[in-house]
Design a protein around this motif. Sequence first.
Motif, PDB file in Angstrom:
ATOM      1  N   LEU A  17     -15.393 -38.265  18.430  1.00 58.40           N
ATOM      2  CA  LEU A  17     -14.955 -36.892  18.219  1.00 58.40           C
ATOM      3  C   LEU A  17     -16.130 -35.959  17.982  1.00 58.40           C
ATOM      4  CD1 LEU A  17     -12.545 -34.986  17.933  1.00 58.40           C
ATOM      5  CD2 LEU A  17     -12.507 -35.553  15.512  1.00 58.40           C
ATOM      6  N   SER A  18     -17.078 -36.388  17.157  1.00 62.51           N
ATOM      7  CA  SER A  18     -18.233 -35.531  16.882  1.00 62.51           C
ATOM      8  C   SER A  18     -19.113 -35.376  18.117  1.00 62.51           C
ATOM      9  CB  SER A  18     -19.042 -36.070  15.701  1.00 62.51           C
ATOM     10  OG  SER A  18     -19.554 -37.342  15.993  1.00 62.51           O
ATOM     11  N   LEU A  19     -19.276 -36.430  18.890  1.00 60.07           N
ATOM     12  CA  LEU A  19     -20.057 -36.325  20.129  1.00 60.07           C
ATOM     13  C   LEU A  19     -19.402 -35.357  21.117  1.00 60.07           C
ATOM     14  CD1 LEU A  19     -21.130 -40.028  20.715  1.00 60.07           C
ATOM     15  CD2 LEU A  19     -22.570 -38.137  19.978  1.00 60.07           C
ATOM     16  N   ALA A  20     -18.078 -35.420  21.225  1.00 61.93           N
ATOM     17  CA  ALA A  20     -17.358 -34.516  22.120  1.00 61.93           C
ATOM     18  C   ALA A  20     -17.470 -33.072  21.629  1.00 61.93           C
ATOM     19  CB  ALA A  20     -15.892 -34.923  22.218  1.00 61.93           C
ATOM     20  N   PHE A  21     -17.394 -32.889  20.313  1.00 59.05           N
ATOM     21  CA  PHE A  21     -17.503 -31.540  19.747  1.00 59.05           C
ATOM     22  C   PHE A  21     -18.867 -30.930  20.071  1.00 59.05           C
ATOM     23  CE2 PHE A  21     -18.523 -28.540  16.375  1.00 59.05           C
ATOM     24  CZ  PHE A  21     -17.386 -27.749  16.350  1.00 59.05           C
ATOM     25  N   PHE A  22     -19.931 -31.694  19.847  1.00 60.51           N
ATOM     26  CA  PHE A  22     -21.273 -31.160  20.097  1.00 60.51           C
ATOM     27  C   PHE A  22     -21.558 -31.004  21.589  1.00 60.51           C
ATOM     28  CE2 PHE A  22     -22.010 -32.642  15.706  1.00 60.51           C
ATOM     29  CZ  PHE A  22     -22.334 -31.408  15.173  1.00 60.51           C
ATOM     30  N   ALA A  23     -20.976 -31.851  22.418  1.00 57.46           N
ATOM     31  CA  ALA A  23     -21.136 -31.692  23.867  1.00 57.46           C
ATOM     32  C   ALA A  23     -20.462 -30.401  24.324  1.00 57.46           C
ATOM     33  CB  ALA A  23     -20.545 -32.888  24.605  1.00 57.46           C
ATOM     34  N   ALA A  25     -19.963 -27.824  22.400  1.00 55.30           N
ATOM     35  CA  ALA A  25     -20.743 -26.727  21.821  1.00 55.30           C
ATOM     36  C   ALA A  25     -21.977 -26.433  22.669  1.00 55.30           C
ATOM     37  CB  ALA A  25     -21.151 -27.067  20.394  1.00 55.30           C
ATOM     38  N   ASP A  26     -22.569 -27.475  23.247  1.00 52.16           N
ATOM     39  CA  ASP A  26     -23.745 -27.271  24.100  1.00 52.16           C
ATOM     40  C   ASP A  26     -23.407 -26.512  25.375  1.00 52.16           C
ATOM     41  OD1 ASP A  26     -25.515 -28.459  22.365  1.00 52.16           O
ATOM     42  OD2 ASP A  26     -25.402 -30.436  23.324  1.00 52.16           O
ATOM     43  N   ALA A  27     -22.140 -26.564  25.788  1.00 52.46           N
ATOM     44  CA  ALA A  27     -21.729 -25.883  27.008  1.00 52.46           C
ATOM     45  C   ALA A  27     -21.560 -24.376  26.804  1.00 52.46           C
ATOM     46  CB  ALA A  27     -20.430 -26.476  27.531  1.00 52.46           C
ATOM     47  N   ILE A  28     -21.569 -23.922  25.545  1.00 54.09           N
ATOM     48  CA  ILE A  28     -21.405 -22.501  25.232  1.00 54.09           C
ATOM     49  C   ILE A  28     -22.772 -21.833  25.235  1.00 54.09           C
ATOM     50  CG2 ILE A  28     -20.604 -20.881  23.465  1.00 54.09           C
ATOM     51  CD1 ILE A  28     -18.683 -23.118  22.547  1.00 54.09           C
ATOM     52  N   LYS A  29     -22.816 -20.583  25.685  1.00 53.84           N
ATOM     53  CA  LYS A  29     -24.078 -19.847  25.723  1.00 53.84           C
ATOM     54  C   LYS A  29     -24.705 -19.797  24.338  1.00 53.84           C
ATOM     55  CE  LYS A  29     -22.940 -16.814  29.558  1.00 53.84           C
ATOM     56  NZ  LYS A  29     -22.777 -15.422  29.979  1.00 53.84           N
ATOM     57  N   ALA A  36     -18.756 -19.327  17.930  1.00 51.38           N
ATOM     58  CA  ALA A  36     -17.747 -20.215  18.510  1.00 51.38           C
ATOM     59  C   ALA A  36     -17.561 -21.466  17.653  1.00 51.38           C
ATOM     60  CB  ALA A  36     -18.143 -20.606  19.932  1.00 51.38           C
ATOM     61  N   ILE A  37     -18.643 -22.019  17.151  1.00 54.64           N
ATOM     62  CA  ILE A  37     -18.553 -23.207  16.304  1.00 54.64           C
ATOM     63  C   ILE A  37     -17.848 -22.868  14.999  1.00 54.64           C
ATOM     64  CG2 ILE A  37     -19.917 -24.850  14.942  1.00 54.64           C
ATOM     65  CD1 ILE A  37     -21.901 -24.917  17.267  1.00 54.64           C
TER      66      ILE A  37
END
Length: 76
Positions: A17-23, A25-29, A36-37
């Motif tokens: 879940l945390s890996l998906a969340f940060f992935a 988040a990385d897709a956002i400008k 957004a976070i």
Amino acid sequence: MSATTTTTRAPRGTKNLSLAFFAAADAIKEDKRPAAIKAALASIRGELKATRERAKLAKSRAGKRGPGRPRKVKTV
């Protein structure tokens, strides 16, 4: 006195879940990422709170119903 520390294991699925969340988040400008976070975490907290409230309400309703009273069934 020595301070004792205890470590607890995170629940199953936490790492994924945390890996998906940060992935995500990385897709956002970069300039929009902090806002957004912050909004996502607020939304997650709100959903968890709502889930706890629904569970508490269901538990209190189940207690009021008692063991001898049948549950009403909705027909569609």
